[in-house]
Scaffold this motif. Structure first.
Motif, PDB file in Angstrom:
ATOM      1  N   ALA A  83      72.340  58.555  50.389  1.00 14.58           N
ATOM      2  CA  ALA A  83      73.556  58.831  51.356  1.00 14.58           C
ATOM      3  C   ALA A  83      73.903  57.355  51.943  1.00 14.58           C
ATOM      4  CB  ALA A  83      73.418  59.834  52.436  1.00 14.58           C
ATOM      5  N   TYR A  84      72.981  56.752  52.241  1.00 16.06           N
ATOM      6  CA  TYR A  84      73.358  55.408  53.048  1.00 16.06           C
ATOM      7  C   TYR A  84      74.129  54.469  52.174  1.00 16.06           C
ATOM      8  CZ  TYR A  84      72.645  52.304  56.927  1.00 16.06           C
ATOM      9  OH  TYR A  84      72.927  51.454  57.876  1.00 16.06           O
ATOM     10  N   PRO A  85      74.013  54.197  50.853  1.00 14.66           N
ATOM     11  CA  PRO A  85      74.767  53.228  50.329  1.00 14.66           C
ATOM     12  C   PRO A  85      76.384  53.649  50.237  1.00 14.66           C
ATOM     13  CG  PRO A  85      72.866  53.601  48.943  1.00 14.66           C
ATOM     14  CD  PRO A  85      72.888  54.323  50.138  1.00 14.66           C
ATOM     15  N   LEU A  86      76.518  55.118  49.950  1.00  9.94           N
ATOM     16  CA  LEU A  86      77.934  55.809  50.077  1.00  9.94           C
ATOM     17  C   LEU A  86      78.379  55.583  51.426  1.00  9.94           C
ATOM     18  CD1 LEU A  86      79.927  56.961  48.343  1.00  9.94           C
ATOM     19  CD2 LEU A  86      78.879  59.263  49.001  1.00  9.94           C
ATOM     20  N   ALA A  87      77.734  55.860  52.318  1.00  7.39           N
ATOM     21  CA  ALA A  87      78.268  55.744  53.580  1.00  7.39           C
ATOM     22  C   ALA A  87      78.657  54.196  53.921  1.00  7.39           C
ATOM     23  CB  ALA A  87      77.555  56.432  54.761  1.00  7.39           C
ATOM     24  N   TYR A  88      77.930  53.566  53.522  1.00  5.43           N
ATOM     25  CA  TYR A  88      78.194  52.008  53.744  1.00  5.43           C
ATOM     26  C   TYR A  88      79.327  51.555  53.293  1.00  5.43           C
ATOM     27  CZ  TYR A  88      77.116  47.148  54.391  1.00  5.43           C
ATOM     28  OH  TYR A  88      77.066  45.582  54.886  1.00  5.43           O
ATOM     29  N   ALA A  89      79.550  52.039  51.699  1.00  2.00           N
ATOM     30  CA  ALA A  89      80.623  51.674  51.051  1.00  2.00           C
ATOM     31  C   ALA A  89      81.825  52.220  51.684  1.00  2.00           C
ATOM     32  CB  ALA A  89      80.381  52.049  49.598  1.00  2.00           C
ATOM     33  N   ILE A  90      81.696  53.301  51.990  1.00  2.00           N
ATOM     34  CA  ILE A  90      83.123  54.007  52.440  1.00  2.00           C
ATOM     35  C   ILE A  90      83.550  53.383  53.814  1.00  2.00           C
ATOM     36  CG2 ILE A  90      83.929  56.106  53.500  1.00  2.00           C
ATOM     37  CD1 ILE A  90      82.196  57.688  51.908  1.00  2.00           C
ATOM     38  N   ALA A  91      82.419  52.907  54.763  1.00  2.00           N
ATOM     39  CA  ALA A  91      82.942  52.257  56.031  1.00  2.00           C
ATOM     40  C   ALA A  91      83.077  50.624  55.949  1.00  2.00           C
ATOM     41  CB  ALA A  91      81.457  52.327  56.935  1.00  2.00           C
ATOM     42  N   PHE A  92      82.561  50.072  54.904  1.00  2.00           N
ATOM     43  CA  PHE A  92      82.980  48.679  54.770  1.00  2.00           C
ATOM     44  C   PHE A  92      83.667  48.015  53.619  1.00  2.00           C
ATOM     45  CE2 PHE A  92      78.940  48.844  57.557  1.00  2.00           C
ATOM     46  CZ  PHE A  92      79.534  48.584  58.839  1.00  2.00           C
ATOM     47  N   LYS A  93      83.595  48.760  52.615  1.00  2.00           N
ATOM     48  CA  LYS A  93      83.994  48.403  51.247  1.00  2.00           C
ATOM     49  C   LYS A  93      85.219  49.055  50.587  1.00  2.00           C
ATOM     50  CE  LYS A  93      80.207  45.671  50.394  1.00  2.00           C
ATOM     51  NZ  LYS A  93      79.383  44.704  49.216  1.00  2.00           N
ATOM     52  N   ALA A  94      85.267  50.368  51.008  1.00  2.00           N
ATOM     53  CA  ALA A  94      86.231  51.119  50.040  1.00  2.00           C
ATOM     54  C   ALA A  94      87.750  50.936  50.233  1.00  2.00           C
ATOM     55  CB  ALA A  94      86.068  52.688  50.908  1.00  2.00           C
ATOM     56  N   GLY A  95      88.243  50.078  51.702  1.00  2.95           N
ATOM     57  CA  GLY A  95      89.454  49.931  51.687  1.00  2.95           C
ATOM     58  C   GLY A  95      90.372  51.232  51.538  1.00  2.95           C
ATOM     59  N   ARG A  96      91.087  51.196  50.645  1.00  4.06           N
ATOM     60  CA  ARG A  96      92.435  52.157  50.456  1.00  4.06           C
ATOM     61  C   ARG A  96      91.740  53.202  49.714  1.00  4.06           C
ATOM     62  NH1 ARG A  96      95.271  51.211  45.137  1.00  4.06           N
ATOM     63  NH2 ARG A  96      93.986  49.481  44.139  1.00  4.06           N
TER      64      ARG A  96
ATOM     65  N   TRP B  11      76.934  39.180  39.611  1.00  5.09           N
ATOM     66  CA  TRP B  11      77.920  40.009  39.785  1.00  5.09           C
ATOM     67  C   TRP B  11      77.552  41.719  40.187  1.00  5.09           C
ATOM     68  CZ3 TRP B  11      79.121  44.816  37.667  1.00  5.09           C
ATOM     69  CH2 TRP B  11      80.643  45.276  37.971  1.00  5.09           C
ATOM     70  N   LEU B  12      76.287  41.977  39.753  1.00  2.00           N
ATOM     71  CA  LEU B  12      75.637  43.210  39.792  1.00  2.00           C
ATOM     72  C   LEU B  12      75.136  43.251  41.238  1.00  2.00           C
ATOM     73  CD1 LEU B  12      75.303  45.126  37.650  1.00  2.00           C
ATOM     74  CD2 LEU B  12      72.888  44.837  37.700  1.00  2.00           C
ATOM     75  N   ARG B  13      74.529  42.153  41.657  1.00  2.00           N
ATOM     76  CA  ARG B  13      74.162  42.139  43.233  1.00  2.00           C
ATOM     77  C   ARG B  13      75.333  42.240  44.238  1.00  2.00           C
ATOM     78  NH1 ARG B  13      70.594  37.048  45.212  1.00  2.00           N
ATOM     79  NH2 ARG B  13      72.624  36.441  45.597  1.00  2.00           N
ATOM     80  N   GLU B  14      76.314  41.619  43.987  1.00  2.00           N
ATOM     81  CA  GLU B  14      77.462  41.714  44.906  1.00  2.00           C
ATOM     82  C   GLU B  14      78.012  42.929  44.744  1.00  2.00           C
ATOM     83  OE1 GLU B  14      80.133  38.846  43.844  1.00  2.00           O
ATOM     84  OE2 GLU B  14      78.917  36.988  44.683  1.00  2.00           O
ATOM     85  N   VAL B  17      76.102  47.946  46.049  1.00  2.00           N
ATOM     86  CA  VAL B  17      76.443  48.971  46.877  1.00  2.00           C
ATOM     87  C   VAL B  17      77.587  49.934  46.078  1.00  2.00           C
ATOM     88  CG1 VAL B  17      77.280  49.746  49.045  1.00  2.00           C
ATOM     89  CG2 VAL B  17      75.573  47.778  48.842  1.00  2.00           C
ATOM     90  N   ASN B  18      78.896  49.102  45.649  1.00  2.00           N
ATOM     91  CA  ASN B  18      79.804  49.934  45.228  1.00  2.00           C
ATOM     92  C   ASN B  18      79.390  50.811  44.035  1.00  2.00           C
ATOM     93  OD1 ASN B  18      81.697  48.854  47.316  1.00  2.00           O
ATOM     94  ND2 ASN B  18      82.553  47.434  46.002  1.00  2.00           N
ATOM     95  N   ILE B  19      78.604  50.215  42.965  1.00  2.00           N
ATOM     96  CA  ILE B  19      78.100  50.930  41.809  1.00  2.00           C
ATOM     97  C   ILE B  19      77.348  52.227  42.323  1.00  2.00           C
ATOM     98  CG2 ILE B  19      76.712  50.693  39.855  1.00  2.00           C
ATOM     99  CD1 ILE B  19      77.199  47.711  39.804  1.00  2.00           C
ATOM    100  N   VAL B  20      76.174  52.194  43.147  1.00  2.00           N
ATOM    101  CA  VAL B  20      75.576  53.157  43.614  1.00  2.00           C
ATOM    102  C   VAL B  20      76.634  54.230  44.299  1.00  2.00           C
ATOM    103  CG1 VAL B  20      73.704  53.937  45.436  1.00  2.00           C
ATOM    104  CG2 VAL B  20      73.370  51.915  43.936  1.00  2.00           C
ATOM    105  N   ALA B  21      77.482  53.652  45.095  1.00  2.00           N
ATOM    106  CA  ALA B  21      78.205  54.810  45.740  1.00  2.00           C
ATOM    107  C   ALA B  21      79.386  55.596  44.733  1.00  2.00           C
ATOM    108  CB  ALA B  21      79.404  53.757  46.650  1.00  2.00           C
TER     109      ALA B  21
END
Lengths: 285, 291
Positions: A83-96, B11-14, B17-21
């Motif tokens: 859950a943590y990586p997904l929550a993190y991605a939504i909060a900081f990286k997801a954008g639109r 690239w993978l390291r950067e 998080v997005n890949i796991v998400a």
């Protein structure tokens, strides 16, 4: 007169809900307490301060108790890790993509719990591509996943995962990003910034998410029923069958109380350990 | 110059998080895709577990099973009633908790949190004990409604309260200054502004009620709801129509959620009009509320 009326307003607003919760949540617990002290044979129970119901129920079903806490604990841990990586991605990286990803998190709630679990029964059945893939990479050496402990843990993890994601996301989203920038300005590396700033600030979300996942998972019987076998019964299954099939109400009531007490103890220890701000107040959702 | 391997690794390291998400999103949606896929299945026996062939048959005759229809109707009626009651009662509680300071506030908060922290099986068993011993209610629709309202209240309170906390009370003062009565202020200013919160709470209550299995399992008597029908049918093989109806419910919920989001945006716009007109510098609504 008006001040008196003003002071009575909150009680008027609270009244109906409080009565409902007291009458249909608190009072039933007392009736269950009474029931747990009955004695006699099925069909002819009577009240008698029969405390042995507790010791007998616990010693007869101690394996199911241990198993429930083990499965729920494992599911909570796995849920936290994914859950943590997904929550993190939504909060900081997801954008639109943010709203779409949040939708994906709550989407499982829009299909019935039982149907979701039965869908996992299909996904994990012996001929399914998922099972064959896991068998091929050596994660399912026997070629079977259904009717095993890991299948039940997988089901619990899936069904309660949104309860882990949403509180963590809420606490991450609230973090002032300037704090993370400040850490960078002070020459912290990215991992250092994460471990010493982001992670501690998201702790309330982790605490709330862990509780919201662990508590329902420990009492669940649907996943064990559909995804587990005879050797994977959890304490919820025992309570359900004692109450609804065998009509052994006193034992079932005693087991319910032991379950509730054990969960309370686990929660109190956890909160002592993890800090207490998160349980009461806004974080509870 | 860095090598191709090193670049790929970076690239993978950067993007780790997005890949796991993305993988977790796939995991979350996988069972829904399976439910959808198997709603088009054409199973030969009674069990809809393995893929046989594609057919529209079950979508065309989604409501061809009287027992299933009856269970669905019971669930809808139950969820609607439970939603209305718990939303009204819960909104009142949220208003009391956010806007008033009174003796017993902590205890009320505790009473609202504790049902959410109790396993469903314990709540179901306790209610059944209560109904069996007192005999005040006969098990059936009545007891289901009591139980559903009980577990929905807390969630409504939490959702509505979170909406009320960010409320700019000077908007209400303005209405009062302009001569509105207290009821008029509530109806014309407060209610429209907290409506998205109330609607959100109501939606959550509806979703919880229509999906509830465990507590209903204990307190239904002979009444059959949609989840109870599925549970009963699981032993004999679940008809494909169940998947079809599950997907229809899914679409309706998605539509309702879209509506809720739209309402929320509208209310946010409504609340942010004022500071722009006042200062003309575009101070966000939150900033004025904080001072």
């Amino acid at each position: 007169m008006t001040t008196l009326r003003r002071r009575l307003v909150p009680y008027f607003l609270l009244g109906p809900g409080t009565i409902w919760l007291v009458l249909f949540f608190v009072v039933p617990l007392f009736y269950m307490a009474e029931l747990s002290l009955w004695s006699g044979v099925i069909g002819e129970f009577e009240f008698s301060w029969n405390w042995s119901n507790y010791s007998e129920a616990f010693s007869a079903y101690d394996t199911q108790f241990v198993r429930s806490f083990y499965y729920a604990g494992a599911a909570t841990l796995i849920a936290l890790v994914i859950a943590y990586p997904l929550a993190y991605a939504i909060a900081f990286k997801a954008g639109r993509w943010r709203n779409l990803m949040l939708f994906a998190v709550v989407a499982p709630f829009f299909t019935t719990y039982l149907i979701r679990t039965i869908a996992w029964e299909t996904i994990l059945s012996d001929e399914s591509p998922v099972t064959e893939f896991l068998h091929a990479i050596g994660l399912a050496p026997s070629g079977h996943i259904l009717a095993t402990g890991p299948a039940v843990i997988a089901g619990l993890t899936y069904n309660f995962l949104p309860f882990m994601i949403l509180p963590i996301y809420a606490s991450l989203e609230r973090i002032d990003e300037r704090l993370i920038e400040a850490a960078k300005d002070l020459y912290s590396s990215a991992p250092q910034g994460f471990w010493r700033v982001t992670l501690p600030l998201s702790a309330p979300g982790i605490v709330a998410g862990t509780l919201l996942t662990f508590i329902p998972a420990a009492g669940d019987y649907v996943n064990a029923q559909f995804l587990g076998g005879a050797g994977n019964r959890m304490i919820g299954n025992v309570i359900q069958s004692l109450y609804l099939s065998q009509s052994d109400y006193p034992s079932a009531a005693a087991l319910s109380f032991v379950l509730m007490a054990l969960i309370m103890v686990a929660v109190v220890i956890y909160i002592r350990f993890a800090g207490s701000e998160a349980l009461m107040g806004e974080e509870a959702a | 110059m860095e090598g191709r391997g090193a670049r790929a690794w970076r690239w993978l390291r950067e993007h780790a998080v997005n890949i796991v998400a993305a993988l977790v999103v796939v995991y979350l949606l996988l069972p829904i895709a399976v439910i959808l896929l198997f709603s088009f299945n054409d199973p030969q026996g009674r069990y809809n577990y393995t893929w046989v062939g594609f057919t529209f048959e079950h979508w065309a005759h989604a409501f061809s099973r009287p027992e299933l229809n009856e269970a669905l109707l019971t669930s809808l009626k139950l969820a609607l009633l439970a939603t209305v009651i718990s939303t009204i009662v819960g909104t009142m509680m949220a208003l009391a908790l956010v806007r008033h300071n009174f003796f017993g506030r902590r205890l009320s908060n505790f009473l609202i949190v504790i049902p959410m922290a109790t396993p469903e099986v314990v709540m179901g068993a306790a209610l059944l004990s209560f109904f069996l011993i007192t005999g005040w209610f006969s098990l059936g629709f009545e007891t289901l409604l009591i139980a559903h309202v009980m577990f929905c209240i807390s969630f409504v309170v939490v959702v509505v309260r979170s909406r009320l906390i960010g409320f700019d009370r000077s908007l209400e003062e303005a209405a009062r200054d302009l001569g509105a009565s207290s009821f008029g202020t509530f109806r014309l200013v407060t209610l429209p502004l907290i409506f998205p919160g109330i609607f959100g709470g109501a939606m959550l209550a509806f979703a919880l009620s229509i999906d509830d299995f465990v507590i209903s399992n204990f307190n239904s008597g002979t009444t059959v709801t949609f989840p109870l029908y599925i549970f009963g049918a699981a032993q004999r093989g679940i008809p494909v129509e169940v998947n079809v109806i599950a997907m229809i419910l899914f679409s309706f919920t998605v539509a309702a959620m879209g509506f809720a989001t739209w309402q929320q945006r509208r209310a946010e716009k409504m609340a942010s009009v004022r500071p722009e007109q006042e200062g003309g510098i575009g101070v966000p609504a939150g900033a004025t509320a904080a001072t």
